[in-house]
Write a protein that holds these residues in place. Sequence first.
Motif, PDB file in Angstrom:
ATOM      1  N   ALA A 145      -1.865   3.536   9.107  1.00 22.52           N
ATOM      2  CA  ALA A 145      -1.212   5.545   8.200  1.00 22.52           C
ATOM      3  C   ALA A 145      -2.235   6.185   8.719  1.00 22.52           C
ATOM      4  O   ALA A 145      -0.851   7.689   8.746  1.00 22.52           O
ATOM      5  N   ASN A 146      -3.061   6.611   9.586  1.00 19.50           N
ATOM      6  CA  ASN A 146      -3.547   7.106  10.309  1.00 19.50           C
ATOM      7  C   ASN A 146      -3.038   6.999  10.847  1.00 19.50           C
ATOM      8  O   ASN A 146      -2.462   8.459  12.300  1.00 19.50           O
ATOM      9  N   GLN A 163      -4.392   1.275   6.692  1.00 15.61           N
ATOM     10  CA  GLN A 163      -5.072   2.194   6.972  1.00 15.61           C
ATOM     11  C   GLN A 163      -4.701   2.850   8.411  1.00 15.61           C
ATOM     12  O   GLN A 163      -4.966   4.019   8.792  1.00 15.61           O
ATOM     13  N   SER A 164      -5.174   2.312   8.775  1.00 12.95           N
ATOM     14  CA  SER A 164      -5.193   2.704   9.978  1.00 12.95           C
ATOM     15  C   SER A 164      -3.686   3.179  10.649  1.00 12.95           C
ATOM     16  O   SER A 164      -3.765   3.745  11.209  1.00 12.95           O
ATOM     17  N   HIS A 177       0.065   5.131   1.348  1.00 13.54           N
ATOM     18  CA  HIS A 177      -0.180   6.477   1.823  1.00 13.54           C
ATOM     19  C   HIS A 177       0.435   7.698   1.389  1.00 13.54           C
ATOM     20  O   HIS A 177       1.523   7.801   1.594  1.00 13.54           O
ATOM     21  N   SER A 181       0.857  -0.836   0.315  1.00 16.36           N
ATOM     22  CA  SER A 181      -0.312   0.316  -0.153  1.00 16.36           C
ATOM     23  C   SER A 181       0.366   1.277  -0.060  1.00 16.36           C
ATOM     24  O   SER A 181       2.392   1.128   0.447  1.00 16.36           O
ATOM     25  N   VAL A 193      -4.939  11.994   4.848  1.00 16.87           N
ATOM     26  CA  VAL A 193      -4.074  10.469   4.699  1.00 16.87           C
ATOM     27  C   VAL A 193      -4.870  10.033   3.288  1.00 16.87           C
ATOM     28  O   VAL A 193      -6.439   9.908   3.176  1.00 16.87           O
ATOM     29  N   LYS A 194      -3.968   9.879   2.294  1.00 13.22           N
ATOM     30  CA  LYS A 194      -5.119   9.311   1.220  1.00 13.22           C
ATOM     31  C   LYS A 194      -4.061   7.836   0.412  1.00 13.22           C
ATOM     32  O   LYS A 194      -3.038   8.321   0.093  1.00 13.22           O
ATOM     33  N   GLU A 195      -5.230   6.971   0.141  1.00 14.20           N
ATOM     34  CA  GLU A 195      -4.393   5.651  -0.092  1.00 14.20           C
ATOM     35  C   GLU A 195      -3.915   6.624  -1.568  1.00 14.20           C
ATOM     36  O   GLU A 195      -5.643   6.900  -2.567  1.00 14.20           O
ATOM     37  N   GLN A 226      -6.041  -3.973   4.242  1.00 16.36           N
ATOM     38  CA  GLN A 226      -6.680  -2.458   3.904  1.00 16.36           C
ATOM     39  C   GLN A 226      -6.742  -1.820   4.806  1.00 16.36           C
ATOM     40  O   GLN A 226      -6.370  -0.375   5.442  1.00 16.36           O
TER      41      GLN A 226
END
Length: 128
Positions: free
Chosen positions: A78-79, A75-76, A9, A7, A18-20, A71
């Motif tokens: 990255a946040n 995302q978690s 980000h 991934s 944050v954007k994937e 995913q």
Amino acid sequence: METIFTSLHILDLDNDWVKEKEVPASFAPFILDTLEYAQANEKNKAYMVHNEHTQVVSCIRQMVLEPENWQAYAQSIANKCLESEKLAQAKIYRMGSAIKKGSLVQTLVKKRKMNTFIWSQKLNIRNG
């Protein structure tokens, strides 16, 4: 070495998001070369987890156990990285310094049947 997922980000401290992004195909050789280098380099040390109950450690563990849900866990992470960078920026703001802008690359790979690990690296963007 088999890549289970990768991934990318974008972490935007200025706008607090944050954007994937889709991982470019050209990243694959870079990621595999970096992983192979890290494994072969005897000077590299394995990261020692100091707290088993952190959000990131929990997400990594769940990625390995539930790779179909990678995913959400990526995302978690990255946040959490964005939140950590915001805290760090607040600490150094008075010194006139700024956190470098960058992106977060996360890769889960399988090496042999029983040995799975994740690689994560923040790529810094330099101006000029």
